[in-house]
Structures are given as structure tokens and as C-alpha cells.
Motif scaffolding. Structure first.
Motif, PDB file in Angstrom:
ATOM      1  N   GLN A   1       0.957  -1.769  -0.201  1.00 32.20           N
ATOM      2  CA  GLN A   1       0.045  -0.506  -0.173  1.00 32.20           C
ATOM      3  C   GLN A   1       0.492   1.310  -0.295  1.00 32.20           C
ATOM      4  O   GLN A   1       1.573   1.659   0.776  1.00 32.20           O
ATOM      5  CB  GLN A   1      -0.975  -0.316   1.276  1.00 32.20           C
ATOM      6  N   VAL A   2       0.473   2.199  -0.802  1.00 32.73           N
ATOM      7  CA  VAL A   2       1.637   3.446  -0.916  1.00 32.73           C
ATOM      8  C   VAL A   2       0.786   4.738   0.042  1.00 32.73           C
ATOM      9  O   VAL A   2      -0.215   4.359   0.037  1.00 32.73           O
ATOM     10  CB  VAL A   2       0.843   3.766  -2.098  1.00 32.73           C
ATOM     11  N   ARG A   3       2.023   5.157  -0.041  1.00 27.70           N
ATOM     12  CA  ARG A   3       1.511   6.029   1.353  1.00 27.70           C
ATOM     13  C   ARG A   3       2.593   7.126   1.647  1.00 27.70           C
ATOM     14  O   ARG A   3       3.462   6.933   1.329  1.00 27.70           O
ATOM     15  CB  ARG A   3       1.253   5.692   2.793  1.00 27.70           C
ATOM     16  N   LEU A   4       1.903   8.707   1.264  1.00 28.33           N
ATOM     17  CA  LEU A   4       2.079   9.791   1.190  1.00 28.33           C
ATOM     18  C   LEU A   4       2.586  11.042   3.096  1.00 28.33           C
ATOM     19  O   LEU A   4       0.590  10.963   2.850  1.00 28.33           O
ATOM     20  CB  LEU A   4       2.497  10.722   0.282  1.00 28.33           C
ATOM     21  N   VAL A   5       3.255  11.063   3.508  1.00 28.78           N
ATOM     22  CA  VAL A   5       2.765  11.713   4.760  1.00 28.78           C
ATOM     23  C   VAL A   5       3.587  12.616   5.085  1.00 28.78           C
ATOM     24  O   VAL A   5       4.502  12.757   4.987  1.00 28.78           O
ATOM     25  CB  VAL A   5       3.232  10.467   5.954  1.00 28.78           C
ATOM     26  N   GLU A   6       3.016  13.503   4.736  1.00 28.10           N
ATOM     27  CA  GLU A   6       3.490  15.452   5.168  1.00 28.10           C
ATOM     28  C   GLU A   6       3.497  15.496   6.868  1.00 28.10           C
ATOM     29  O   GLU A   6       3.602  15.328   7.456  1.00 28.10           O
ATOM     30  CB  GLU A   6       2.120  16.347   4.514  1.00 28.10           C
ATOM     31  N   SER A   7       4.113  16.508   6.763  1.00 28.61           N
ATOM     32  CA  SER A   7       4.286  16.940   8.294  1.00 28.61           C
ATOM     33  C   SER A   7       5.978  18.320   7.356  1.00 28.61           C
ATOM     34  O   SER A   7       6.291  19.220   6.726  1.00 28.61           O
ATOM     35  CB  SER A   7       5.791  15.863   8.932  1.00 28.61           C
ATOM     36  N   GLY A   8       5.452  19.212   8.857  1.00 28.61           N
ATOM     37  CA  GLY A   8       5.604  20.594   8.412  1.00 28.61           C
ATOM     38  C   GLY A   8       5.837  21.722   8.593  1.00 28.61           C
ATOM     39  O   GLY A   8       5.930  22.687   9.026  1.00 28.61           O
ATOM     40  N   GLY A   9       4.251  21.508   8.426  1.00 30.56           N
ATOM     41  CA  GLY A   9       2.956  22.298   8.438  1.00 30.56           C
ATOM     42  C   GLY A   9       2.601  23.591   9.627  1.00 30.56           C
ATOM     43  O   GLY A   9       3.381  23.033  10.755  1.00 30.56           O
ATOM     44  N   GLY A  10       2.564  24.660   9.634  1.00 26.52           N
ATOM     45  CA  GLY A  10       2.221  25.528  11.467  1.00 26.52           C
ATOM     46  C   GLY A  10       2.095  26.605  10.984  1.00 26.52           C
ATOM     47  O   GLY A  10       2.147  26.690  10.008  1.00 26.52           O
ATOM     48  N   LEU A  11       2.360  27.550  11.680  1.00 26.87           N
ATOM     49  CA  LEU A  11       2.231  28.810  11.815  1.00 26.87           C
ATOM     50  C   LEU A  11       3.696  29.485  11.543  1.00 26.87           C
ATOM     51  O   LEU A  11       3.634  29.307  12.857  1.00 26.87           O
ATOM     52  CB  LEU A  11       0.823  29.111  12.999  1.00 26.87           C
ATOM     53  N   VAL A  12       2.976  30.982  10.691  1.00 29.38           N
ATOM     54  CA  VAL A  12       4.323  31.181  10.791  1.00 29.38           C
ATOM     55  C   VAL A  12       4.132  32.538  10.321  1.00 29.38           C
ATOM     56  O   VAL A  12       2.980  33.508   9.998  1.00 29.38           O
ATOM     57  CB  VAL A  12       5.039  30.875   9.445  1.00 29.38           C
ATOM     58  N   GLN A  13       4.435  33.718  10.613  1.00 28.31           N
ATOM     59  CA  GLN A  13       4.761  34.967  10.314  1.00 28.31           C
ATOM     60  C   GLN A  13       4.629  35.704   9.051  1.00 28.31           C
ATOM     61  O   GLN A  13       5.855  35.331   8.353  1.00 28.31           O
ATOM     62  CB  GLN A  13       5.141  35.759  11.327  1.00 28.31           C
ATOM     63  N   ALA A  14       4.358  36.554   8.598  1.00 27.73           N
ATOM     64  CA  ALA A  14       4.511  36.480   7.017  1.00 27.73           C
ATOM     65  C   ALA A  14       6.414  37.268   7.244  1.00 27.73           C
ATOM     66  O   ALA A  14       6.893  37.799   8.331  1.00 27.73           O
ATOM     67  CB  ALA A  14       3.889  38.583   6.953  1.00 27.73           C
ATOM     68  N   GLY A  15       6.344  36.901   5.973  1.00 21.84           N
ATOM     69  CA  GLY A  15       7.941  36.983   5.869  1.00 21.84           C
ATOM     70  C   GLY A  15       9.226  35.841   6.543  1.00 21.84           C
ATOM     71  O   GLY A  15      10.636  35.884   6.147  1.00 21.84           O
ATOM     72  N   GLY A  16       8.581  34.796   7.072  1.00 17.80           N
ATOM     73  CA  GLY A  16       9.661  33.744   7.546  1.00 17.80           C
ATOM     74  C   GLY A  16       8.619  32.578   6.788  1.00 17.80           C
ATOM     75  O   GLY A  16       8.761  32.291   5.258  1.00 17.80           O
ATOM     76  N   SER A  17       9.724  31.385   7.785  1.00 14.19           N
ATOM     77  CA  SER A  17      10.089  30.108   6.293  1.00 14.19           C
ATOM     78  C   SER A  17       9.275  28.883   6.900  1.00 14.19           C
ATOM     79  O   SER A  17       9.369  29.001   7.857  1.00 14.19           O
ATOM     80  CB  SER A  17      11.596  29.949   6.404  1.00 14.19           C
ATOM     81  N   LEU A  18       9.158  28.051   6.112  1.00 14.18           N
ATOM     82  CA  LEU A  18       8.464  26.793   6.795  1.00 14.18           C
ATOM     83  C   LEU A  18       8.840  25.489   5.251  1.00 14.18           C
ATOM     84  O   LEU A  18       9.020  25.707   4.496  1.00 14.18           O
ATOM     85  CB  LEU A  18       7.494  26.494   6.626  1.00 14.18           C
ATOM     86  N   ARG A  19       9.749  23.805   6.176  1.00 15.83           N
ATOM     87  CA  ARG A  19       9.703  23.197   4.686  1.00 15.83           C
ATOM     88  C   ARG A  19       8.673  22.213   5.305  1.00 15.83           C
ATOM     89  O   ARG A  19       8.980  21.556   6.548  1.00 15.83           O
ATOM     90  CB  ARG A  19      11.036  22.307   5.404  1.00 15.83           C
ATOM     91  N   LEU A  20       7.984  21.482   4.455  1.00 13.11           N
ATOM     92  CA  LEU A  20       7.568  20.478   4.904  1.00 13.11           C
ATOM     93  C   LEU A  20       8.476  19.879   3.936  1.00 13.11           C
ATOM     94  O   LEU A  20       8.917  19.557   2.805  1.00 13.11           O
ATOM     95  CB  LEU A  20       6.289  21.100   3.261  1.00 13.11           C
ATOM     96  N   SER A  21       7.757  18.593   4.459  1.00 10.99           N
ATOM     97  CA  SER A  21       8.857  17.155   4.448  1.00 10.99           C
ATOM     98  C   SER A  21       7.223  16.471   3.664  1.00 10.99           C
ATOM     99  O   SER A  21       6.447  16.774   4.049  1.00 10.99           O
ATOM    100  CB  SER A  21       9.546  16.741   5.103  1.00 10.99           C
TER     101      SER A  21
END
Length: 125
Positions: A1-21
Motif C-alpha cells: 500500500q502506497v502512503r504519502l505522509v506530509e509534515s512541517g506545516g504550522g503557523l508562521v509570520q509573514a516573511g518567515g520560512s517553513l520546510r514541508l516534508s
């Protein structure tokens, strides 16, 4: 069974950074396509970025060019989305997508065979 699991989201202020996996399991997509879409409340799901690693092809939506970077770690069967200079209009649920084919219309969501459950990204002003 194929699964894709995302992580790394959240709350950030404008101008900030996030990395999703997005970690894939059940099969590899080394010869296929992996990408990211997003969906804001009341809007259609839209293309963000995608990559076909085996042919060295990458495409970004115009609205993220120069701010977002998609990358892959094939050893970990994982795709990343580095998001810099985030804006409030980037607020959405971000979905990982994977396709078995190499040559696809990246922007067409129906070209992808598998989807993750989504991760929320909220950018405050």
C-alpha cells in the motif's frame, strides 16, 4: 500500500520560512513525478511545484518562483518544499502528490496517482 505522509506545516509570520516534508512508503518514485499542490478555503486545489528527478525537470507556479524550492532525497523516498518569504496569501492546506510517470503535465492534478492527507500552513500578517 502506497502512503504519502506530509509534515512541517504550522503557523508562521509573514516573511518567515517553513520546510514541508513528504515521506513516501510502499514504492519509490525515482522514475516518476513528485510535487506539491495547495488548497485555500473556498478555492480550487492549485499547483505549487513538481519534479521529475530522473530527467532533471522541475516546474514552479509563477506565484512561488524565487521563494519556494522543491527537492528530493531519493534515499529516504522523501520530497521537500522549502518555503521562504511567506505571505498571508500562501495560507492553505498543502498536499503532496506522486505520479508513476516521468513525463506529465505537472499542473494537472489528475496526472498524479497518489496524494497525502495534507498539512496546514498559516501565514499571519
Amino acid at each position: 500500500q502506497v502512503r504519502l505522509v506530509e509534515s512541517g506545516g504550522g503557523l508562521v509570520q509573514a516573511g518567515g520560512s517553513l520546510r514541508l516534508s513528504c515521506a513516501a512508503s510502499g514504492r519509490t518514485f525515482t522514475s516518476g513525478t513528485m510535487g506539491w499542490f495547495r488548497q485555500a478555503p473556498g478555492k480550487e486545489r492549485e499547483f505549487v511545484a513538481a519534479n521529475s528527478w530522473s530527467i532533471g525537470s522541475t516546474l514552479y507556479a509563477d506565484f512561488v518562483k524565487g521563494r519556494f524550492t522543491i527537492s528530493r532525497d531519493n534515499a529516504k523516498n522523501t520530497v521537500y518544499l522549502q518555503m521562504n518569504s511567506l505571505k498571508p496569501e500562501d495560507t492553505a492546506v498543502y498536499y503532496c502528490a506522486a505520479g508513476l510517470r516521468t513525463y506529465v503535465d505537472y499542473k494537472n492534478r489528475y496526472e498524479y496517482d497518489y496524494w497525502g492527507q495534507g498539512t496546514q500552513v498559516t501565514v499571519s500578517s
